[in-house]
Design a protein around this motif. Structure first.
Motif, PDB file in Angstrom:
ATOM      1  N   UNK A 114       0.826  -1.189   0.000  1.00  0.00           N
ATOM      2  CA  UNK A 114       0.000   0.000   0.000  1.00  0.00           C
ATOM      3  C   UNK A 114       0.872   1.254   0.000  1.00  0.00           C
ATOM      4  N   UNK A 115       0.629   2.109  -0.974  1.00  0.00           N
ATOM      5  CA  UNK A 115       1.347   3.367  -1.094  1.00  0.00           C
ATOM      6  C   UNK A 115       0.664   4.431  -0.254  1.00  0.00           C
ATOM      7  N   UNK A 116       1.332   5.575  -0.121  1.00  0.00           N
ATOM      8  CA  UNK A 116       0.734   6.729   0.528  1.00  0.00           C
ATOM      9  C   UNK A 116      -0.113   7.497  -0.475  1.00  0.00           C
ATOM     10  N   UNK A 117      -0.541   8.688  -0.076  1.00  0.00           N
ATOM     11  CA  UNK A 117      -1.350   9.540  -0.946  1.00  0.00           C
ATOM     12  C   UNK A 117      -0.474  10.329  -1.897  1.00  0.00           C
ATOM     13  N   UNK A 119       5.683  10.623  -0.895  1.00  0.00           N
ATOM     14  CA  UNK A 119       4.226  10.715  -0.808  1.00  0.00           C
ATOM     15  C   UNK A 119       3.843  12.183  -0.630  1.00  0.00           C
ATOM     16  N   UNK A 120       3.585  12.839  -1.745  1.00  0.00           N
ATOM     17  CA  UNK A 120       3.386  14.287  -1.825  1.00  0.00           C
ATOM     18  C   UNK A 120       2.304  14.786  -0.870  1.00  0.00           C
ATOM     19  N   UNK A 178       5.548  12.791   3.433  1.00  0.00           N
ATOM     20  CA  UNK A 178       6.513  11.845   3.965  1.00  0.00           C
ATOM     21  C   UNK A 178       7.209  11.095   2.835  1.00  0.00           C
ATOM     22  N   UNK A 179       8.234  10.374   3.232  1.00  0.00           N
ATOM     23  CA  UNK A 179       8.974   9.497   2.335  1.00  0.00           C
ATOM     24  C   UNK A 179       8.774   8.082   2.834  1.00  0.00           C
ATOM     25  N   UNK A 223       5.223  -0.452   4.055  1.00  0.00           N
ATOM     26  CA  UNK A 223       5.918   0.823   3.994  1.00  0.00           C
ATOM     27  C   UNK A 223       6.267   1.351   5.391  1.00  0.00           C
ATOM     28  N   UNK A 224       7.509   1.786   5.546  1.00  0.00           N
ATOM     29  CA  UNK A 224       7.933   2.545   6.718  1.00  0.00           C
ATOM     30  C   UNK A 224       8.076   3.984   6.253  1.00  0.00           C
ATOM     31  N   UNK A 225       7.453   4.917   6.971  1.00  0.00           N
ATOM     32  CA  UNK A 225       7.476   6.307   6.517  1.00  0.00           C
ATOM     33  C   UNK A 225       8.317   7.188   7.429  1.00  0.00           C
ATOM     34  N   UNK A 226       8.874   8.221   6.814  1.00  0.00           N
ATOM     35  CA  UNK A 226       9.646   9.250   7.508  1.00  0.00           C
ATOM     36  C   UNK A 226       9.058  10.587   7.104  1.00  0.00           C
ATOM     37  N   UNK A 227       8.635  11.376   8.077  1.00  0.00           N
ATOM     38  CA  UNK A 227       8.019  12.657   7.774  1.00  0.00           C
ATOM     39  C   UNK A 227       9.025  13.607   7.121  1.00  0.00           C
TER      40      UNK A 227
END
Length: 121
Positions: free
Chosen positions: A3-6, A28-29, A33-34, A48-52
């Motif tokens: 699952x991707x971000x927005x 993820x615009x 976040x990345x 997915x692990x995200x970094x703001x």
């Protein structure tokens, strides 16, 4: 399937955990976040692990290199909404340290590229 971000807008491939498997980084615009997807080696990826990248940062581009010269891949992100370029410093295990931020005097960076401009490797 992962699952991707927005509004994923940029993608790059690297081996972020030194397992000789391809991993994916995506900006993820709309989520500001990345995201990192570590490869399982069979065409699938971990969640997915995200970094703001900061409030209203709108990350728009990403590139991967060993910026810190420690043998680990790092990630540079152009943040169009925040007028800066941020670094995620790789630890070599698929995780990243807090990002140094490099503000830009003008403009809204839409892309980032790397090169050795002063020939110091």
């Amino acid at each position: 399937m992962f699952e991707m971000g927005n509004h994923p807008i940029a993608v790059y491939i690297g081996d972020f955990n030194n397992k000789t498997l391809l991993d994916i980084v995506v900006t993820n615009y709309d989520d500001n976040n990345t995201g990192i997807f570590l490869g399982n080696g069979n065409g699938t990826f971990k969640n997915q692990t995200t970094y703001t990248t900061g409030v209203s940062s709108q990350p728009s581009s990403v590139v991967v290199r060993n910026f810190s010269r420690d043998g680990q891949l790092d990630i540079a992100v152009a943040n169009a909404g925040a007028n800066n370029v941020a670094l995620l410093l790789g630890k070599g295990d698929g995780t990243f340290e807090n990002q140094p931020i490099y503000p830009l005097a003008i403009g809204s960076p839409r892309s980032v590229a790397v090169a050795d401009f002063n020939n110091d490797s």
